[in-house]
Design a protein around this motif. Sequence first.
Motif, mmCIF file in Angstrom:
data_model
loop_
_atom_site.group_PDB
_atom_site.id
_atom_site.type_symbol
_atom_site.label_atom_id
_atom_site.label_comp_id
_atom_site.label_asym_id
_atom_site.label_seq_id
_atom_site.Cartn_x
_atom_site.Cartn_y
_atom_site.Cartn_z
ATOM 1 N N HIS A 1 42.720 39.849 35.933
ATOM 2 C CA HIS A 1 41.289 40.210 35.975
ATOM 3 C C HIS A 1 40.688 40.054 34.581
ATOM 4 O O HIS A 1 40.924 40.872 33.690
ATOM 5 C CB HIS A 1 41.129 41.660 36.466
ATOM 6 N N HIS B 1 37.063 38.158 32.392
ATOM 7 C CA HIS B 1 35.749 37.480 32.428
ATOM 8 C C HIS B 1 35.604 36.746 31.093
ATOM 9 O O HIS B 1 35.122 37.324 30.121
ATOM 10 C CB HIS B 1 34.613 38.490 32.528
ATOM 11 N N ASP C 1 40.610 43.201 32.155
ATOM 12 C CA ASP C 1 39.164 43.140 32.414
ATOM 13 C C ASP C 1 38.434 42.572 31.198
ATOM 14 O O ASP C 1 37.272 42.895 30.954
ATOM 15 C CB ASP C 1 38.620 44.529 32.768
#
Length: 389
Positions: A70, A72, A301
């Motif tokens: 996970h 970004h 994240d």
Amino acid sequence: MSSLLITDIGSLVTNDPALGAGPLGLLEDAAVLVEAGRVAWVGPAASAPAADERYEAGGRALLPGFVDSHAHLVFAGDRTAEFNARMSGQSYSAGGIRTTVAATRAASDEELDANLVRFLNEALRQGTTTVECKSGYGLTVADEARALRIAASHTSETTYLGAHVVAPEFADDPAAYVDLVTGEMLDACAPHARWVDVFCEQGAFDGDQARAVLKAGQERGLIPRVHANQLSYGPGVQLAVELGAASADHCTHLTDADVAALAGSDTVATLLPGAEFSTRAKYPDARRLLDAGATVALSTDCNPGSSFTSSMAFCIAVAVREMGMTPDEAVHAATAGGARALRRPDVGSVTVGARADLQLLDAPSHVHLAYRPGVPLTAAVWHAGVRAV
Ligand SMILES: [Zn+2]
């Protein structure tokens, strides 16, 4: 094709209980044979086969490369000022994403690609050999497709997150934005993505909107994963389980029914302690999930707003200190757990046939990842059998 024997491994995490002690399948005084980018043999160093090359591990710990399921990483700019303000007393809401959207739209392809490569290399130097990468900072058809095209040139784990927040142009008409995300934007993005994701949260997308996004993605062959129950209780986890999502991510605010649903499903609970750390929020209760029988993954994240770390070791240390995980559980979650969350049986373990993604620690045991927080312990990394660090 030359072979490599990594030998004199003091402690080897295989993640295969059939190979060694406990759930981590721990082997002492071990060796690993690598051939053609794959693990070809695992066992006691004393009975290792011959190989073209030898690497002496000097009694240190070897474990699978981290699987960060996970992240970004296609974005431009940073949010130092927002972090600084938050650490000075302001609270986090989903809207800060729009700051990065503006910077990302304004960036060139080359700039976005260079940023992504920088973060992937940063992660690799810290032992991470598989990284999932989401879109979600473009929020137009062209910008979302561009982000996924760039991500797909560096990782096979690409996730369409057009439903990160409602694009600023659609602030007064979120339904029209959902139509775009499930229509023209999906058409442009699906060829570059493996997964579809949605931020199911107050201030982002509600349960009905999230369901529409995930089902539309499924119809195009994408597999769901969900940003679920991060900032508040909500329908995200139940929706993830209902749709057979590979993973429900964050899982910070869970009812007993949510925990039971995860435990009774193949949906992995992916915990992202960097987000709670960086927003001074309550950590998810990993102990509760593990005791109920859920599969838990740990991931970074990594993003410029709410969790700007690429360090899986940091996440392990926080999970042990703050979330009730044992060091063994946290290391398992950061390797085999991430592999489960990405449905990748070829990574996250050191077993015959697995991709030879290996990290050597400057430490005698994997426990040092939690025991020595903040210390750079990565001594060497092999990615598909090739020495990368
Ligand atoms: Zn996220």
